[in-house]
Write an enzyme that holds these catalytic residues in place. Structure first.
Site, short mmCIF file in Angstrom:
data_model
loop_
_atom_site.label_atom_id
_atom_site.label_comp_id
_atom_site.label_asym_id
_atom_site.label_seq_id
_atom_site.Cartn_x
_atom_site.Cartn_y
_atom_site.Cartn_z
N SER A 154 -12.36 -12.76 39.60
CA SER A 154 -12.38 -14.23 39.65
C SER A 154 -12.50 -14.69 41.10
CB SER A 154 -11.14 -14.78 38.95
OG SER A 154 -11.24 -16.15 38.70
N GLU A 187 -17.91 -14.70 29.20
CA GLU A 187 -17.47 -15.08 30.54
C GLU A 187 -17.98 -16.48 30.88
OE1 GLU A 187 -16.18 -15.85 33.97
OE2 GLU A 187 -15.58 -13.87 33.21
N HIS A 190 -13.22 -14.35 30.15
CA HIS A 190 -12.62 -14.28 31.48
C HIS A 190 -11.20 -13.70 31.42
CE1 HIS A 190 -12.78 -15.38 35.71
NE2 HIS A 190 -11.56 -15.84 35.62
#
Length: 283
Positions: free
Chosen positions: A123, A216, A246
């Protein structure tokens, strides 16, 4: 509000992010904040994985990512150094980037061969990993041997994710994420190449392995980033995991590809340390 919620969120993350059995943890010496994580499979202490944690430049810490680091250490056979960095809204860009680069400089000053230093980030930590490599290039420092990224932040404006219909049905709202990232961007120009990596000169980066799921939220940005690295003459291998969203990498016990993702990345990092890759630079 985020400063009040941060400890609660971090504790919740720690509860579901497992640590490899038998892994050892040792606080890092000043001036860095962080910890050394060594899994039982560590065999090569001359190399190292520098782990830069997400999430959103707002939450998380070396403690929340101890499990993530322990699995990378186990699968790569390398010790992991997980560092902390200043978070928003208390500190804004480029505070986190400066801290991450300082950690890389610290490793070099301690005698680590950059050809045996690899950087892993998820991230916002993926964003930082690329930023450190770009800063190293700009400042004439030797490059790390490789980068491994999971669902990396590429563009804090979230323009492409907002428009991407493939990832509409999930709890991660890209519009809310863009508002949150604005706390880190602060008064800086969001188009700055150090913030929007799609605007950066990506030639000469070390080899990259890029992991993300089909769900994602930043999938479109990851695809564009990989294409631009490749067009610049670099190496960017994409591994796309069906059905995963995610942060899947935070619990690799799941038999949905999460463990395979970290295992393959660990093998990639170990290989990069054993036999450094030399990408061609396209001017």
């Amino acid at each position: 509000m985020i400063t009040l919620m941060r400890p609660i969120i971090n504790k919740a993350i720690v509860r579901f992010a497992p640590v490899v059995a038998g892994a050892t943890v040792e606080p890092v010496e000043a001036p860095l904040e962080g910890e050394w994580v060594r899994a039982p499979a560590v065999r090569d202490s001359s190399g190292i994985v520098l782990v830069l944690h997400g999430s959103g430049y707002l939450i998380c810490s070396p403690r929340t990512h101890r499990g993530f680091a322990s699995y990378l250490s186990q699968f790569s056979g390398l010790p992991a150094l997980v560092i902390g960095y200043p978070l928003a809204p208390e500190r804004t860009f480029p505070a986190a980037e400066d801290a991450a680069l300082a950690a890389y400089r610290w490793l070099l000053a301690r005698g680590y061969d950059p050809r045996k230093v690899v950087i892993a980030g998820d991230s916002a930590g993926g964003h930082l990993a690329v930023a450190v490599a770009l800063r190293a290039k700009a400042e004439g420092l030797p490059m790390p041997a490789a980068l491994a990224l999971w669902g990396p932040l590429i563009d804090p404006s979230y323009r492409a994710p907002i428009a991407d219909r493939r990832v509409r049905r999930q709890p991660f709202d890209p519009r809310a994420a863009a508002r949150a990232l604005a706390l880190y961007v602060g008064d800086s120009d969001i188009e700055d190449p150090r913030l929007c990596l799609l605007n950066a000169g990506l030639a000469g980066l070390p080899p990259i392995q890029l992991h993300y799921g089909t769900r994602e939220v930043m999938r479109a940005d990851a695809e564009m980033f990989a294409a631009r690295v490749t067009a610049s003459g670099g190496h960017c291998e994409q591994l796309v995991w069906p059905g995963l969203a995610h942060a899947y990498w935070m619990d690799p016990r799941n038999r949905d590809g999460s463990s395979d993702s970290l295992r393959i990345a660990g093998e990639f990092l170990r290989a990069a340390v054993a036999q450094p890759y030399r990408p061609m630079v396209k001017e």
